[in-house]
Design an enzyme around this catalytic site. Structure first.
Site, PDB file in Angstrom:
ATOM      1  NE  ARG A  90      -3.498   2.440   2.604  1.00  0.00           N
ATOM      2  CZ  ARG A  90      -4.549   2.578   3.393  1.00  0.00           C
ATOM      3  NH1 ARG A  90      -4.928   1.579   4.182  1.00  0.00           N
ATOM      4  NH2 ARG A  90      -5.248   3.689   3.403  1.00  0.00           N
ATOM      5  CG  ASN A 145     -10.915  -0.687  -1.633  1.00  0.00           C
ATOM      6  OD1 ASN A 145     -12.007  -0.499  -2.162  1.00  0.00           O
ATOM      7  ND2 ASN A 145     -10.609  -0.200  -0.432  1.00  0.00           N
ATOM      8  CB  CYS A 165     -17.829   0.942  -0.927  1.00  0.00           C
ATOM      9  SG  CYS A 165     -16.730   2.324  -0.534  1.00  0.00           S
ATOM     10  CG  HIS A 195     -13.356   4.322  -3.749  1.00  0.00           C
ATOM     11  ND1 HIS A 195     -12.143   3.800  -3.359  1.00  0.00           N
ATOM     12  CD2 HIS A 195     -14.224   4.015  -2.756  1.00  0.00           C
ATOM     13  CE1 HIS A 195     -12.278   3.214  -2.175  1.00  0.00           C
ATOM     14  NE2 HIS A 195     -13.538   3.331  -1.802  1.00  0.00           N
ATOM     15  CE1 TYR A 242     -10.820   6.567  -1.711  1.00  0.00           C
ATOM     16  CE2 TYR A 242     -13.042   6.592  -0.826  1.00  0.00           C
ATOM     17  CZ  TYR A 242     -11.739   6.135  -0.773  1.00  0.00           C
ATOM     18  OH  TYR A 242     -11.363   5.266   0.219  1.00  0.00           O
TER      19      TYR A 242
END
Length: 421
Positions: A90, A145, A165, A195, A242
């Protein structure tokens, strides 16, 4: 009923367990199996989860295992919440695009593509094994995700899958508080992709209260989602937070370059949480869990599982599903995020008014990218990676797409079998 959680060693699994403990009357869960290859994490989380249930007086038992087939055998629903490569990967997703002046984020842009390439093959393998052991009628609830791409991959292989989500439920609770309304009375006209969504209406008893929200609370909402007040009022819309990565790209990039990556923050929180979970005197959800992210994940997941497994009437939930004809400007097999009627037969999108050009254009562009991203994840190849990056609105230039493709493949080679040959 038996539930299985793949990736059950996650530090926010207790959020889900806490939600189950609070829904004893409507979700008849007798067994919860946490599946994770990390024995230390899953045992720590599993023991704490059992204490949460016992403290709440819930009779369900928690078991842990590293064996997927053992964990999902007999499950009515399987929740998948994976992070292939962990927080180290990440951190890379959030930083490597900076070299090209592109924003780094774990679910969108170049970082989101890297995560999709690592994740899709793993999730599809898990889903195939679930189908063999638990049967074709077992529901897969995907919280992994990038949710839209992963869910599209699952549906493309014929799995009974729904993507989930927490963005919509988070906004629903926020709006309910501002309007002094019951949460269950607030319905969203939620439009877009995972998103990449906008609230075009906030219905309470059939009346759209969005104009009132923007008239009275636009400043607060603007701070929450990172959008200008004047723009929200002009468009009569509240974007997902987002969208700031698209509408305020340069500002967000500058901030990223001066602040520690979110991965570093989450790693510290996870270390702290695991210490708390190890305390045998800890019987309730700790305050530190709010720093982990995923607010209201437990409520959204538990409500969705209830709708999919109960024999009752359909319930309305915002989920990720096959487009069909909901948005006529998208392919039917695209995955959208929209309000749906959900029951034991699945999720059916509720018809919406036509989507205005400012939103439809971006939705279509990102859907095109997601299709290319899925092809790259399924078939591999550096050039497919570059083509997907070129199609993404946050990249969109030849030189940047080529440089980012080379860097992405090099950094993630250990997770991409096709790149190791």
């Amino acid at each position: 009923m038996k539930l299985a959680v793949v990736g059950g060693g996650s530090t926010y699994t207790p959020e889900l367990i806490d939600g189950i403990a609070g829904r004893r009357s409507t979700l008849d869960v007798e067994e919860i199996v946490l599946v994770d290859p990390d024995a230390y994490r899953v045992e720590t989380v599993g023991s704490f989860s059992q204490r949460l249930l016992e403290h709440a007086g819930h009779p369900a038992r928690v078991h842990t295992t590293a064996d997927l087939e053992e964990g999902v055998d007999g499950a009515a629903a399987v929740l998948i919440q994976l992070r292939v490569g962990g927080q180290r990967a990440r951190r890379s997703d959030e930083t490597f695009p900076h070299v090209c002046g592109c924003l780094g984020q774990e679910t969108t842009g170049a970082g989101g593509l890297a995560k999709a390439l690592r994740t899709v093959p793993v999730v599809l393998d898990i889903a195939d094994r679930v189908r063999k052991v638990a049967g074709e009628h077992t529901w897969i609830v995907n919280f992994t995700n990038p949710v839209g791409i992963v869910t599209r991959a699952l549906l493309g292989e014929g799995h009974r899958a729904v993507g989930l989500c927490n963005v919509a439920i988070n906004l629903q609770r926020t709006f309910a508080g501002l309007l002094d309304a019951r949460v269950d009375d607030v319905r969203l006209v939620h439009t877009g992709l995972n998103h990449l969504s906008w609230e075009r209406g906030v219905l309470v008893d059939g009346v759209d209260r969005l104009p009132e929200l923007l008239a009275r609370h636009a400043e607060f909402l603007g701070e929450q989602v990172g959008a200008p007040v004047a723009w929200m009022r002009r468009r009569n819309v509240v974007p997902s937070y987002y969208l700031k990565y698209y509408y305020a790209h340069d500002e967000q990039l500058a901030r990223q370059r001066t602040e520690p990556p979110r991965a570093d923050v989450v790693s510290d929180v996870e270390e702290e949480l695991l210490k708390v979970y190890l305390d045998p005197e800890q019987m309730t959800k700790p305050e530190q869990l709010t720093k982990r992210g995923g607010a209201y994940y437990s409520e959204a997941a538990v409500q969705l599982v209830h709708a999919l497994t109960a024999a009752g009437p359909a319930e309305e939930h915002v989920v990720n599903v096959r487009n069909g004809t909901t948005f006529p400007f998208l392919p039917e097999d695209a995955v959208i995020e929209a309000p749906c009627l959900v029951d034991a037969d699945g999720a059916t999108p509720i018809p919406q008014q036509p989507v205005e050009p400012p939103y439809a254009g971006l939705i279509a562009a990102v859907t095109g990218y997601e299709q290319l991203a899925l092809e790259a994840a399924r078939r591999g190849g550096r050039d497919r990676v570059a083509d997907a990056l070129l199609a993404h609105p946050l990249v969109g230039q030849y030189a940047k797409a080529d440089r980012l493709a080379d860097d992405l493949v090099r950094i993630n080679r250990q997770f991409l079998p096709w790149a190791r040959g």
